[in-house]
Design a protein around this motif. Sequence first.
Motif, PDB file in Angstrom:
ATOM      1  N   THR A   6      13.819  87.246  46.205  1.00 23.17           N
ATOM      2  CA  THR A   6      12.904  87.008  47.323  1.00 23.17           C
ATOM      3  C   THR A   6      12.667  88.292  48.107  1.00 23.17           C
ATOM      4  OG1 THR A   6      13.622  84.705  47.488  1.00 23.17           O
ATOM      5  CG2 THR A   6      12.496  85.624  49.409  1.00 23.17           C
ATOM      6  N   ASP A   7      13.732  89.060  48.333  1.00 22.27           N
ATOM      7  CA  ASP A   7      13.591  90.363  49.002  1.00 22.27           C
ATOM      8  C   ASP A   7      12.648  91.263  48.208  1.00 22.27           C
ATOM      9  OD1 ASP A   7      15.510  89.816  51.080  1.00 22.27           O
ATOM     10  OD2 ASP A   7      17.121  90.246  49.668  1.00 22.27           O
ATOM     11  N   LEU A   8      12.806  91.276  46.906  1.00 18.58           N
ATOM     12  CA  LEU A   8      11.972  92.128  46.041  1.00 18.58           C
ATOM     13  C   LEU A   8      10.495  91.782  46.200  1.00 18.58           C
ATOM     14  CD1 LEU A   8      11.117  93.891  43.607  1.00 18.58           C
ATOM     15  CD2 LEU A   8      12.071  92.166  42.101  1.00 18.58           C
ATOM     16  N   VAL A   9      10.163  90.498  46.130  1.00 23.52           N
ATOM     17  CA  VAL A   9       8.756  90.088  46.223  1.00 23.52           C
ATOM     18  C   VAL A   9       8.229  90.318  47.634  1.00 23.52           C
ATOM     19  CG1 VAL A   9       7.110  88.198  45.910  1.00 23.52           C
ATOM     20  CG2 VAL A   9       9.083  88.392  44.375  1.00 23.52           C
ATOM     21  N   ALA A  10       9.025  89.946  48.630  1.00 23.32           N
ATOM     22  CA  ALA A  10       8.571  90.098  50.020  1.00 23.32           C
ATOM     23  C   ALA A  10       8.335  91.570  50.366  1.00 23.32           C
ATOM     24  CB  ALA A  10       9.600  89.486  50.972  1.00 23.32           C
ATOM     25  N   LEU A  11       9.284  92.438  49.999  1.00 18.18           N
ATOM     26  CA  LEU A  11       9.148  93.853  50.346  1.00 18.18           C
ATOM     27  C   LEU A  11       8.028  94.520  49.549  1.00 18.18           C
ATOM     28  CD1 LEU A  11      12.926  94.784  50.729  1.00 18.18           C
ATOM     29  CD2 LEU A  11      11.235  94.540  52.566  1.00 18.18           C
ATOM     30  N   SER A  12       7.773  94.055  48.328  1.00 17.38           N
ATOM     31  CA  SER A  12       6.619  94.558  47.566  1.00 17.38           C
ATOM     32  C   SER A  12       5.329  94.266  48.316  1.00 17.38           C
ATOM     33  CB  SER A  12       6.563  93.909  46.175  1.00 17.38           C
ATOM     34  OG  SER A  12       7.689  94.272  45.401  1.00 17.38           O
ATOM     35  N   GLY A  13       5.338  93.208  49.117  1.00 23.19           N
ATOM     36  CA  GLY A  13       4.174  92.842  49.912  1.00 23.19           C
ATOM     37  C   GLY A  13       3.765  93.887  50.930  1.00 23.19           C
ATOM     38  N   ALA A  14       4.619  94.895  51.159  1.00 20.87           N
ATOM     39  CA  ALA A  14       4.230  96.022  52.022  1.00 20.87           C
ATOM     40  C   ALA A  14       3.070  96.794  51.404  1.00 20.87           C
ATOM     41  CB  ALA A  14       5.415  96.946  52.265  1.00 20.87           C
ATOM     42  N   HIS A  15       2.814  96.570  50.111  1.00 25.03           N
ATOM     43  CA  HIS A  15       1.648  97.189  49.475  1.00 25.03           C
ATOM     44  C   HIS A  15       0.348  96.482  49.864  1.00 25.03           C
ATOM     45  CE1 HIS A  15       4.240  99.175  46.096  1.00 25.03           C
ATOM     46  NE2 HIS A  15       4.336  99.791  47.263  1.00 25.03           N
TER      47      HIS A  15
END
Length: 331
Positions: free
Chosen positions: A186-195
Amino acid sequence: MLSLTHSLFTTIFLVLVILLHPSNAQLSSTFYSSTCPNVSSIVRNVIQQALQSDSRIVASLTRLHFHDCFVNGCDGSLLLDQGGNITLSEKNANPNNNSARGFDVVDNIKTSLENSCPGVVSCADILALAAEASVSLAGGPSWNVLLGRRDGLIANQSGANTAIPAPTESLANISAKFAAVGLNTTDLVALSGAHTFGRGQCRFFNQRLFNFSNTGSPDPTLNTTYLATLQQSCPQNGSGTTLNNLDPSSPDTFDNNYFKNLLINQGLLQSDQELFSTNGSATIAIVNNFANNQTAFFEAFAQSMINMGNISPLTGSQGEIRTDCKKVNGS
């Protein structure tokens, strides 16, 4: 006797909890409430000023916090220039060289803070505060930033080359890098959302446009209309540094359009699109959820930024409070 045993067990349990979660015990959202009460507004004001002439700055500052925390923990090591005891700067590592930016704004924030409360606020905390202010100023969520980090005395260029997820890596590799610092899917997907804001240089994705994985063809997961646009912007022998919007629909706004783009195969980086296009991956359901529910994305992103900010901080008497973010004190 029973109550004595029980209280002894309780004491041992509490000691273990503190030992296992030292960062949560030591970082606090009120860390500077008496020593530098205006720290958040000072950081925000400097960024607001920078934003007037540089729409990219908020994405760039958010990225600095990410690239700092993945190497030696959130210790401000990314900010150190080469020189003195720093023989190899993280700034010159592959993920940062000629792409990490915003260092001048960090210096301006530090100068303002030194004028207001000298020797108090660490550069590592400046990065954490700048990321939150940047996301908020771009229309994204706010959160209570946990503070109390101190600044590291060393840089780790080889660590930056190996630990920071690369845009051309497989989802499995990137997941392993997140797991290595205690972050989950979940952290991986959420933080990728910074793109959802910022820009990417052609060199970070042009391997998808003409000869993907030596197939002689483009990446099959790229939307064909989007592919044609990118091929024009990044021709085969063109400049690798040409900038492209990471989110073509709302490039300077922090929203959930990044995830909507993935659903129609318009992720700019290979590492973006793989979140949705890797068969059987647990990331697919999370991408769908965030694409359909911006509130869920914002809540998850705020929590994941707090989680990331908790990666191995230096606290207490560890490290130092740098007076100049670019160099270790006394160097």
